[in-house]
Design a protein around this motif. Sequence first.
Motif, short mmCIF file in Angstrom:
data_model
loop_
_atom_site.label_atom_id
_atom_site.label_comp_id
_atom_site.label_asym_id
_atom_site.label_seq_id
_atom_site.Cartn_x
_atom_site.Cartn_y
_atom_site.Cartn_z
N PRO A 123 0.83 -1.21 0.00
CA PRO A 123 0.00 0.00 0.00
C PRO A 123 0.87 1.26 0.00
N GLU A 124 0.40 2.29 -0.61
CA GLU A 124 1.08 3.59 -0.65
C GLU A 124 2.48 3.52 -1.25
N GLU A 125 2.71 2.53 -2.11
CA GLU A 125 4.01 2.39 -2.76
C GLU A 125 4.11 3.28 -4.00
N VAL A 126 3.04 3.31 -4.78
CA VAL A 126 3.07 3.99 -6.07
C VAL A 126 2.51 5.41 -5.91
N PHE A 127 3.17 6.37 -6.54
CA PHE A 127 2.67 7.74 -6.48
C PHE A 127 3.00 8.53 -7.73
N THR A 128 2.27 9.63 -7.90
CA THR A 128 2.60 10.57 -8.97
C THR A 128 3.20 11.81 -8.32
N TYR A 129 3.98 12.54 -9.08
CA TYR A 129 4.53 13.79 -8.54
C TYR A 129 4.75 14.81 -9.64
N ASN A 130 4.34 16.04 -9.42
CA ASN A 130 4.87 17.18 -10.15
C ASN A 130 4.83 18.39 -9.24
N ASP A 131 5.62 19.41 -9.60
CA ASP A 131 5.79 20.56 -8.70
C ASP A 131 4.48 21.29 -8.43
N ILE A 132 3.58 21.26 -9.39
CA ILE A 132 2.32 22.01 -9.23
C ILE A 132 1.33 21.25 -8.36
N ASP A 133 1.11 19.98 -8.68
CA ASP A 133 0.10 19.20 -7.94
C ASP A 133 0.66 18.50 -6.71
N GLY A 134 1.97 18.47 -6.57
CA GLY A 134 2.57 17.77 -5.45
C GLY A 134 2.50 16.26 -5.64
N GLU A 135 2.53 15.56 -4.53
CA GLU A 135 2.59 14.09 -4.55
C GLU A 135 1.21 13.50 -4.31
N ILE A 137 -0.63 9.65 -3.79
CA ILE A 137 -0.59 8.19 -3.73
C ILE A 137 -1.56 7.63 -4.77
N VAL A 138 -1.14 6.58 -5.44
CA VAL A 138 -1.98 5.95 -6.45
C VAL A 138 -2.31 4.54 -6.00
N VAL A 139 -3.57 4.18 -6.08
CA VAL A 139 -3.96 2.79 -5.84
C VAL A 139 -4.26 2.19 -7.21
N PRO A 140 -3.30 1.42 -7.75
CA PRO A 140 -3.51 0.91 -9.12
C PRO A 140 -4.76 0.04 -9.20
N GLU A 141 -5.54 0.25 -10.24
CA GLU A 141 -6.71 -0.60 -10.47
C GLU A 141 -6.22 -1.91 -11.08
N HIS A 142 -6.46 -3.01 -10.41
CA HIS A 142 -5.85 -4.27 -10.82
C HIS A 142 -6.16 -4.66 -12.26
N ALA A 143 -7.35 -4.33 -12.70
CA ALA A 143 -7.73 -4.71 -14.06
C ALA A 143 -7.01 -3.88 -15.11
N LYS A 144 -6.44 -2.75 -14.67
CA LYS A 144 -5.86 -1.83 -15.66
C LYS A 144 -4.34 -1.69 -15.53
N ILE A 145 -3.72 -2.61 -14.80
CA ILE A 145 -2.28 -2.48 -14.59
C ILE A 145 -1.48 -2.80 -15.86
N TYR A 146 -1.87 -3.84 -16.59
CA TYR A 146 -1.14 -4.24 -17.80
C TYR A 146 -1.84 -3.70 -19.04
N ARG A 347 8.14 4.16 -3.98
CA ARG A 347 8.93 4.42 -2.76
C ARG A 347 10.23 3.61 -2.75
N HIS A 348 10.18 2.40 -3.23
CA HIS A 348 11.36 1.52 -3.21
C HIS A 348 11.95 1.35 -4.60
N GLU A 349 11.96 2.48 -5.33
CA GLU A 349 12.38 2.50 -6.73
C GLU A 349 13.71 1.77 -7.00
N GLY A 350 14.66 1.86 -6.05
CA GLY A 350 15.99 1.28 -6.28
C GLY A 350 16.06 -0.21 -6.00
N TYR A 351 14.98 -0.77 -5.46
CA TYR A 351 15.06 -2.15 -4.97
C TYR A 351 14.21 -3.15 -5.75
N LEU A 352 13.83 -2.78 -6.97
CA LEU A 352 12.98 -3.69 -7.75
C LEU A 352 13.67 -5.03 -7.97
N GLY A 353 14.93 -4.97 -8.41
CA GLY A 353 15.67 -6.19 -8.71
C GLY A 353 15.92 -7.04 -7.48
#
Lengths: 366, 366
Positions: A123-135, A137-146, A347-353
Amino acid sequence: MTQITNDIEYPGDLRNTRSLFTIAVDIGGSLAKVVYSPEGSDRLIFEAMETELIDEFVRLLHSIIEHHNGGSQKSAQVIATGGGAYKFYDLLKKEFPDVKCISRQDEMECLIRGLDFFIHEIPEEVFTYNDIDGEHIVVPEHAKIYPYMLVNIGSGVSILKVDAPNKFTRVGGSSLGGGTLWGLLSLITGAKTYDEMLSWAHRGDNTNVDTLVGDIYGTGYDKIGLKPTSIASSFGKVFQRGAHLPHAGAIADGTAVNETTDDSELTCTSEILTRNKKFNRADISKSLLYAVSNNIGQIAYLQAKVHNVPNIYFGGSYIRGHLTTMNTLSYAINFWSQGQKQAFFLRHEGYLGAMGAFLTAQETST
Amino acid sequence: MTQITNDIEYPGDLRNTRSLFTIAVDIGGSLAKVVYSPEGSDRLIFEAMETELIDEFVRLLHSIIEHHNGGSQKSAQVIATGGGAYKFYDLLKKEFPDVKCISRQDEMECLIRGLDFFIHEIPEEVFTYNDIDGEHIVVPEHAKIYPYMLVNIGSGVSILKVDAPNKFTRVGGSSLGGGTLWGLLSLITGAKTYDEMLSWAHRGDNTNVDTLVGDIYGTGYDKIGLKPTSIASSFGKVFQRGAHLPHAGAIADGTAVNETTDDSELTCTSEILTRNKKFNRADISKSLLYAVSNNIGQIAYLQAKVHNVPNIYFGGSYIRGHLTTMNTLSYAINFWSQGQKQAFFLRHEGYLGAMGAFLTAQETST
């Protein structure tokens, strides 16, 4: 220096299925990462350090076994991925002669397995960010991930298209990645760490070194939609005839050094710049960060367009939660796709592998 | 210093239709180009110099009027394109008060008009090049010329899709162009001219500074088709902890300078490298030339793929007939497209805009 990223709670359905203590490592061109779960704990721990400190990294692995598995190599396994899994295999064998096994896992498979895990389970792993809207959290919709795209930015860049769990293709990549930014900036600015360079970049002003559309045209170039503030040429303002003539070989104390065409030596151009006070570290750092990030963003967009994929996840240790970097990547995706494609961060961008390797071990050892 | 490119014979059907002596200029972010045809001659003359020497460029234009139009401004016209046509408009007005007119033409329209002219009218203008097959003159089949892509590489990069004469769209671009290569290399190596840097690049060995796939894996990464000699990270070998500790601020004579976090000064890292003898100018030049050229090649390929265009023309003053550059661009297009797309080069690559402006003037003044 060891970097520690926030630990996470280990999803319940994967807990307590372990017969062996697992140390998963991902040894890349710049950073070596480790993931493990201390005996009796329900947490996953994430740590990293520079790959060139490989001996120190090995000591870290020893201390993990010492402190979290009672010093027992026999009830432990090492699962390695990344290029270093091959390059340092003999070293690992020598250092950990008694572990149950040292296995090597395919890097791309681990990346995707790790990313799929983070997207689906944490939970709370995936997020969007830009300077205007800030950060956000995204809850990916399972049916729409791929399908989705993974742009993994380490020393270099790998771009993978993922169609389903364990079904992916490496569609492209770029040699202009974190190693390029780090290498060039350490050469030019004397930065000692990646984070020092990022902090300079954060407060720098790239318009002192980049040529903007407005610098060339005086205004924007409306007809083709280029704003006066758009970067026309990264580092376009740096070359100055005057800065190199007539005393290009002089150093700070006035001593002339030989002007030579011998390519075994570099002249002290940075010192010339110091005297000119024309360019500074922060501006140069921001310019190169922009250049590399924009470029990765554009290539990612184009690959997503070619392969008709809407969602782009950015992973790898290049980003490090740095706001300027994430804003630049997001801006590039939004600009080029005209809002049709979306950049996601982790959040754990560097640890995928390393995470993927850990999961592989859990599967095969139960 | 004025650069002069081979003149060409002026196609018969365009000759002697002139009522005014035409000087066509294309003033870009780095170079200012001029095209003219001396009075009574059937040749087109091409010259260029750095835009920052704008006063010298103006003197060149005066001397052209003096020597090739009997000193008469009244029977001459100046047709200007490129960003400098706007930025230096007032200067041109002041310097040439008596010319019949000073007009400004859209840069992209001029590029395409010039390129169309070179492709259709000038024999032996278009060629292919790679290190294995060498150079081959191409005679474009008129029925198969459109659509094509123009990748114009000046300080920055513009990518245009051309569907028919005068029918084109700017589909993209990149801020990583000639200005980036020149700027970064002058900063790092002290190169005084672009050509000096190109000659270093020609004999350099990038594998001393780039991280190859083989450096990370020990071997290739066969599963995803990466050879051990592929570049994984440009400048990936440059960052070295040791090179920056503990005497990052020391200069050659042993005098310690202050280590400072003040971003108004750059430390003399190049000097450190001199002592270390680790990196040299030629290797750094080749690495950055490869990085920028490969990157442009990849973006060009992706844009050509997105827009379904088979042929890609490379123009602009970045290339300068430099074999390593052309080979890299050709290799990138061939590699990414798996031989499905073709890179073309031009003898007068830097003069597309100026040539187009010249032709526009001929049309409107007859």
